[in-house]
Scaffold this active site. Structure first.
Site, PDB file in Angstrom:
ATOM      1  N   TYR A 129      -7.031   6.764 -11.815  1.00 18.86           N
ATOM      2  CA  TYR A 129      -6.966   5.311 -12.477  1.00 18.86           C
ATOM      3  C   TYR A 129      -5.950   5.843 -13.970  1.00 18.86           C
ATOM      4  CZ  TYR A 129      -7.820   2.126 -15.377  1.00 18.86           C
ATOM      5  OH  TYR A 129      -7.422   0.607 -16.624  1.00 18.86           O
ATOM      6  N   GLN A 193     -11.909  -3.650 -12.619  1.00 20.19           N
ATOM      7  CA  GLN A 193     -11.020  -4.846 -10.742  1.00 20.19           C
ATOM      8  C   GLN A 193     -10.542  -3.199 -10.429  1.00 20.19           C
ATOM      9  OE1 GLN A 193     -11.017  -5.626 -14.068  1.00 20.19           O
ATOM     10  NE2 GLN A 193      -9.102  -6.041 -14.922  1.00 20.19           N
ATOM     11  N   ASN A 222     -12.094   3.623 -20.125  1.00 16.82           N
ATOM     12  CA  ASN A 222     -12.758   2.209 -21.045  1.00 16.82           C
ATOM     13  C   ASN A 222     -14.553   2.597 -20.890  1.00 16.82           C
ATOM     14  OD1 ASN A 222     -12.380   0.184 -20.010  1.00 16.82           O
ATOM     15  ND2 ASN A 222     -11.393  -0.479 -21.173  1.00 16.82           N
ATOM     16  N   SER A 245     -13.121   8.729 -25.303  1.00 13.48           N
ATOM     17  CA  SER A 245     -12.931  10.139 -26.246  1.00 13.48           C
ATOM     18  C   SER A 245     -13.837  11.008 -27.075  1.00 13.48           C
ATOM     19  CB  SER A 245     -11.277  10.378 -26.580  1.00 13.48           C
ATOM     20  OG  SER A 245     -10.364   9.925 -25.631  1.00 13.48           O
ATOM     21  N   GLN A 267      -8.872  11.883 -32.331  1.00 14.75           N
ATOM     22  CA  GLN A 267      -9.701  11.614 -31.208  1.00 14.75           C
ATOM     23  C   GLN A 267     -10.093  10.051 -31.780  1.00 14.75           C
ATOM     24  OE1 GLN A 267      -9.041  13.095 -28.365  1.00 14.75           O
ATOM     25  NE2 GLN A 267      -8.033  14.422 -29.802  1.00 14.75           N
ATOM     26  N   HIS A 270      -8.824   6.822 -30.239  1.00 11.95           N
ATOM     27  CA  HIS A 270      -8.263   6.293 -29.114  1.00 11.95           C
ATOM     28  C   HIS A 270      -9.355   4.607 -28.888  1.00 11.95           C
ATOM     29  CE1 HIS A 270      -6.277   8.922 -26.643  1.00 11.95           C
ATOM     30  NE2 HIS A 270      -6.627  10.656 -26.987  1.00 11.95           N
ATOM     31  N   GLU A 336     -17.010  16.495 -24.983  1.00 13.79           N
ATOM     32  CA  GLU A 336     -15.942  16.562 -24.622  1.00 13.79           C
ATOM     33  C   GLU A 336     -14.933  17.551 -24.558  1.00 13.79           C
ATOM     34  OE1 GLU A 336     -13.143  13.395 -24.753  1.00 13.79           O
ATOM     35  OE2 GLU A 336     -12.339  13.745 -22.865  1.00 13.79           O
ATOM     36  N   HIS A 337     -14.640  17.674 -25.941  1.00 14.52           N
ATOM     37  CA  HIS A 337     -13.935  18.159 -26.610  1.00 14.52           C
ATOM     38  C   HIS A 337     -14.381  19.351 -27.607  1.00 14.52           C
ATOM     39  CE1 HIS A 337     -11.075  14.973 -25.706  1.00 14.52           C
ATOM     40  NE2 HIS A 337     -10.712  16.212 -24.791  1.00 14.52           N
ATOM     41  N   ASP A 370      -4.379  17.540 -25.504  1.00 18.27           N
ATOM     42  CA  ASP A 370      -4.055  16.124 -24.198  1.00 18.27           C
ATOM     43  C   ASP A 370      -2.974  16.545 -23.465  1.00 18.27           C
ATOM     44  OD1 ASP A 370      -6.107  15.509 -25.312  1.00 18.27           O
ATOM     45  OD2 ASP A 370      -5.863  14.229 -27.672  1.00 18.27           O
ATOM     46  N   GLU A 424     -41.416  24.274  11.192  1.00 19.52           N
ATOM     47  CA  GLU A 424     -41.036  23.289  11.355  1.00 19.52           C
ATOM     48  C   GLU A 424     -41.874  21.509  11.899  1.00 19.52           C
ATOM     49  OE1 GLU A 424     -37.201  22.398   9.342  1.00 19.52           O
ATOM     50  OE2 GLU A 424     -37.391  23.833   8.243  1.00 19.52           O
ATOM     51  N   HIS A 429     -35.487  21.666  17.961  1.00 20.26           N
ATOM     52  CA  HIS A 429     -34.595  22.638  17.533  1.00 20.26           C
ATOM     53  C   HIS A 429     -34.760  24.833  18.183  1.00 20.26           C
ATOM     54  CE1 HIS A 429     -34.451  19.366  14.290  1.00 20.26           C
ATOM     55  NE2 HIS A 429     -33.639  21.019  13.920  1.00 20.26           N
TER      56      HIS A 429
HETATM   57  N1  LIG Z   1     -12.860  11.489 -21.787  1.00 18.17           N
HETATM   58  C1  LIG Z   1     -11.261  11.326 -20.793  1.00 18.17           C
HETATM   59  O1  LIG Z   1     -10.999  12.557 -20.519  1.00 18.17           O
HETATM   60  C2  LIG Z   1     -10.087  10.184 -21.606  1.00 18.17           C
HETATM   61  C3  LIG Z   1      -8.564  10.796 -21.242  1.00 18.17           C
HETATM   62  C4  LIG Z   1      -7.792   9.396 -21.972  1.00 18.17           C
HETATM   63  C5  LIG Z   1      -7.998   8.486 -22.963  1.00 18.17           C
HETATM   64  N2  LIG Z   1      -9.744   8.452 -22.952  1.00 18.17           N
HETATM   65  C6  LIG Z   1     -10.675   7.072 -22.720  1.00 18.17           C
HETATM   66  O2  LIG Z   1     -10.056   6.276 -22.295  1.00 18.17           O
HETATM   67  C7  LIG Z   1     -10.504   4.797 -22.804  1.00 18.17           C
HETATM   68  C8  LIG Z   1      -9.170   3.800 -22.362  1.00 18.17           C
HETATM   69  O3  LIG Z   1      -9.387   3.032 -22.977  1.00 18.17           O
HETATM   70  P1  LIG Z   1      -7.812   1.247 -23.025  1.00 18.17           P
HETATM   71  O4  LIG Z   1      -9.075   0.569 -22.865  1.00 18.17           O
HETATM   72  O5  LIG Z   1      -7.113   1.873 -23.851  1.00 18.17           O
HETATM   73  O6  LIG Z   1      -7.600   1.986 -21.695  1.00 18.17           O
HETATM   74  P2  LIG Z   1      -8.508   1.078 -20.251  1.00 18.17           P
HETATM   75  O7  LIG Z   1      -7.365   1.251 -19.327  1.00 18.17           O
HETATM   76  O8  LIG Z   1      -9.680   2.842 -19.883  1.00 18.17           O
HETATM   77  O9  LIG Z   1      -9.285  -0.090 -20.401  1.00 18.17           O
HETATM   78  C9  LIG Z   1      -8.192  -1.378 -19.806  1.00 18.17           C
HETATM   79  C10 LIG Z   1      -8.995  -2.718 -18.988  1.00 18.17           C
HETATM   80  O10 LIG Z   1     -10.589  -2.856 -19.381  1.00 18.17           O
HETATM   81  C11 LIG Z   1     -10.337  -3.864 -18.923  1.00 18.17           C
HETATM   82  N3  LIG Z   1     -10.747  -4.368 -20.245  1.00 18.17           N
HETATM   83  C12 LIG Z   1     -10.733  -5.099 -21.267  1.00 18.17           C
HETATM   84  N4  LIG Z   1     -11.545  -5.447 -22.220  1.00 18.17           N
HETATM   85  C13 LIG Z   1     -12.406  -5.561 -21.497  1.00 18.17           C
HETATM   86  C14 LIG Z   1     -13.629  -7.079 -21.070  1.00 18.17           C
HETATM   87  N5  LIG Z   1     -14.266  -7.038 -22.517  1.00 18.17           N
HETATM   88  N6  LIG Z   1     -14.835  -6.954 -20.225  1.00 18.17           N
HETATM   89  C15 LIG Z   1     -14.008  -6.196 -18.995  1.00 18.17           C
HETATM   90  N7  LIG Z   1     -12.783  -5.317 -18.635  1.00 18.17           N
HETATM   91  C16 LIG Z   1     -12.021  -5.809 -19.600  1.00 18.17           C
HETATM   92  C17 LIG Z   1      -9.146  -4.079 -18.717  1.00 18.17           C
HETATM   93  O11 LIG Z   1      -9.054  -5.150 -17.323  1.00 18.17           O
HETATM   94  C18 LIG Z   1      -8.471  -3.581 -19.275  1.00 18.17           C
HETATM   95  O12 LIG Z   1      -7.319  -3.205 -18.117  1.00 18.17           O
HETATM   96  C19 LIG Z   1     -10.579   5.536 -24.211  1.00 18.17           C
HETATM   97  O13 LIG Z   1     -11.762   4.924 -24.083  1.00 18.17           O
HETATM   98  C20 LIG Z   1      -9.575   6.714 -24.305  1.00 18.17           C
HETATM   99  O14 LIG Z   1     -10.479   7.359 -25.903  1.00 18.17           O
HETATM  100  C21 LIG Z   1     -10.542   9.056 -21.986  1.00 18.17           C
HETATM  101  N1  LIG Z   2      -8.016  13.020 -25.955  1.00 20.10           N
HETATM  102  C1  LIG Z   2      -7.897  12.247 -24.787  1.00 20.10           C
HETATM  103  C2  LIG Z   2      -9.067  12.689 -23.293  1.00 20.10           C
HETATM  104  O1  LIG Z   2     -10.282  12.154 -24.106  1.00 20.10           O
HETATM  105  C3  LIG Z   2      -6.626  12.683 -24.102  1.00 20.10           C
HETATM  106  C4  LIG Z   2      -5.196  11.630 -24.240  1.00 20.10           C
HETATM  107  C5  LIG Z   2      -3.783  11.341 -23.709  1.00 20.10           C
HETATM  108  N2  LIG Z   2      -3.218  11.258 -24.959  1.00 20.10           N
HETATM  109  C6  LIG Z   2      -3.822  11.567 -25.712  1.00 20.10           C
HETATM  110  N3  LIG Z   2      -5.301  11.717 -25.804  1.00 20.10           N
HETATM  111 ZN   LIG Z   3      -6.238  12.386 -27.123  1.00 20.51          ZN
END
Ligand SMILES: NC(=O)c1ccc[n+]([C@@H]2O[C@H](COP(=O)([O-])OP(=O)(O)OC[C@H]3O[C@@H](n4cnc5c(N)ncnc54)[C@H](O)[C@@H]3O)[C@@H](O)[C@H]2O)c1
Ligand SMILES: N[C@H](CO)Cc1c[nH]c[nH+]1
Ligand SMILES: [Zn+2]
Length: 446
Positions: A129, A193, A222, A245, A267, A270, A336-337, A370, A424, A429
């Site tokens: 993903y 989905q 997310n 994040s 961070q 994000h 996480e970081h 990152d 056992e 066995h």
């Molecule tokens: N921990 C990690 O390793 C790491 C790395 C990179 C990014 N991240 C995190 O990933 C996340 C990316 O989030 P994003 O939103 O930009 O992209 P995303 O692709 O995770 O989510 C977008 C999707 O969320 C769905 N969505 C949005 N609103 C919704 C709702 N109300 N109900 C149900 N589904 C809904 C939609 O289908 C959309 O396609 C951020 O929180 C970021 O901090 C974490």
């Molecule tokens: N900080 C994110 C992980 O939590 C990863 C990322 C991608 N692009 C920028 N930052």
């Molecule tokens: Zn980042």
């Protein structure tokens, strides 16, 4: 100004420490009911339901789930050379680190004639993903795909949300990153989905192209993505939960407040649910970081997300007596970081027990990891770094034992096995050993 929690002069149990930590609404359980209904719907109705949710949440319905090869090729052609060069350098570094992770097959000779070999088998088909909601993440293509390739995975699919300004296909730079890595199967589906469709599979809009289910889903996302991963665990494997994040910074009076504050803001941009936490024994540093955040942060296009994230209950400054107490807080928080900006950063880093990744000193900021340190940026959030690690080549490999005993080696342990089987109350066995003993004895008869 960030909310302050003063732990100085207090001795807290682990549970009390955890309760005192700033943590926010990124817990997937808050959206679990809603996401469970969505996952069920996709299990039942497949690709058409997934595309309908995309239309609702992302505002567009692509003509198919699978992105045509011509669209991927065109995205690579239209990508700026500077972006391609940057991606290629990131790929080179990340590949170096993940290739070095490939474990060796090894054999232990337990007794003469009796060996156990550990062999690492790649997962058959994986779904990777790549987020694309509030921001788009070509870097996450690299972080997912490279370890899967280094593990030897034969079949992989990247899924990423449809974009309104790219005819419903994922962002062009995400497609370009896939092309650079030789990934041919990309699905235009995002959020919960996407996770559900990867887990259950379906048939594309032409009623002919089969969207084969995967064995393992990995990647960040997310809170909806994270909730869906939790729900399909068991139907498929999932990696650690890599949700919104988080950054924690452990710093003393030697830290540069501008560096610390800039990294915390990086961070926060994000997600409004992102968390930025400073743990320090220096009030002076805390004041200077606050000052930077109040005057400098949030001037860019991401200002709204930054301000919401920094003002939320998940962000703040924790004042501690010294770095010993700081380490306790760090381990209880399990960020996480984790960045360490102290006089003896490397020594403290060696003592950290729980963090997704540890960034040592003033010149190893999280954005380095990152994009291009070589390390992986898909890391465990929400405290799960206490028991999970980030994405790696190991995530895509299964250690399987090959047991190979000859007759003599088996008969040498047969009595012990029969004793344990009888303890056992599993007599069949014991019989498995007994028939072999009898066969050996029969051969000895003149
Ligand atoms: N921990 C990690 O390793 C790491 C790395 C990179 C990014 N991240 C995190 O990933 C996340 C990316 O989030 P994003 O939103 O930009 O992209 P995303 O692709 O995770 O989510 C977008 C999707 O969320 C769905 N969505 C949005 N609103 C919704 C709702 N109300 N109900 C149900 N589904 C809904 C939609 O289908 C959309 O396609 C951020 O929180 C970021 O901090 C974490
Ligand atoms: N900080 C994110 C992980 O939590 C990863 C990322 C991608 N692009 C920028 N930052
Ligand atoms: Zn980042």
């Amino acid at each position: 100004m960030l909310v302050r929690t003063d732990l100085r002069g207090r001795t807290l149990t682990t549970a009390q420490l955890r309760a005192a930590m700033p943590r926010g609404g990124s817990d997937p359980s808050a959206v679990m009911d809603k996401v469970a209904a969505l996952v069920q719907d996709i299990h039942k109705h497949g690709a058409s339901a997934a595309l309908s949710y995309g239309e609702k949440f992302d505002g567009i319905r692509p003509t198919s789930v699978r992105v045509p090869a011509a669209v991927i090729d065109a995205a690579l052609d239209s990508t700026d050379d500077a972006v391609k060069d940057a991606l290629n350098e990131a790929i080179r570094r990340i590949r170096m680190v993940h290739a070095a992770q490939r474990p060796d097959r090894h054999t232990v000779t337990v007794v003469p004639g009796g060996t156990v070999t550990e062999k690492w088998i790649p997962v058959g088909r994986v779904g990777l993903y790549v987020p694309g909601g509030k921001a788009v993440y070509p870097s996450s293509v690299v972080m997912n795909v490279v370890p899967a390739q280094e593990a030897g995975v034969q079949s992989l699919v990247v899924a990423s949300p449809p974009q309104t300004d790219n005819d419903g296909w994922p962002h062009p730079t995400i497609l370009a990153a896939c092309a650079l890595l030789g990934v041919e199967e990309v699905w235009a589906v995002g959020g919960a989905q996407a996770v559900a469709l990867l887990a259950y599979g379906g048939v594309d809009t032409d009623d002919a192209t089969v969207l084969e289910p995967v064995d393992l889903v990995t990647g960040p996302g997310n809170v909806f993505v994270t909730a869906a991963k939790r729900l399909v665990r068991g139907v498929v494997g999932i990696d650690a939960e890599a949700g919104p994040s988080e950054i924690a910074v452990l710093a003393d009076q030697t830290a540069n407040p501008t560096f610390v504050a800039a990294d915390m803001v990086s961070q926060a941009e994000h997600d409004p649910l992102a968390a930025s936490v400073l743990i320090t024994d220096s009030e002076e540093l805390a004041d200077a970081v606050d000052m930077y955040i109040d005057t400098e942060a949030g001037k860019d296009v991401t200002a709204e997300r930054i301000n919401t994230a920094l003002a939320g209950p998940q962000s703040g400054i924790i004042l501690v007596d010294d770095m010993e107490q700081g380490l306790q807080v760090v381990n209880a928080y399990a960020a996480e970081h984790l960045e360490i900006h102290t006089a003896d950063a490397a020594t403290l880093a060696d003592r950290v027990q729980s963090a997704g990744a540890i960034f040592v000193g003033s010149y190893s900021p999280v954005p380095l990891g990152d994009y291009a340190a070589g390390s992986n940026h898909v890391l465990p959030t929400c405290g799960s770094a206490r028991y999970n690690a980030g994405l790696s080549t190991y995530t895509f490999l299964k250690p399987v034992h090959l047991i190979d005993y000859n007759e003599e080696a088996l008969l040498g342990i047969a009595d012990a096995i029969q004793t344990l089987a009888s303890e056992e109350v599993l007599p069949a066995h014991g019989t498995s050993l007994e028939v072999r003993k009898q066969a050996a004895a029969a051969r000895q008869q003149p």
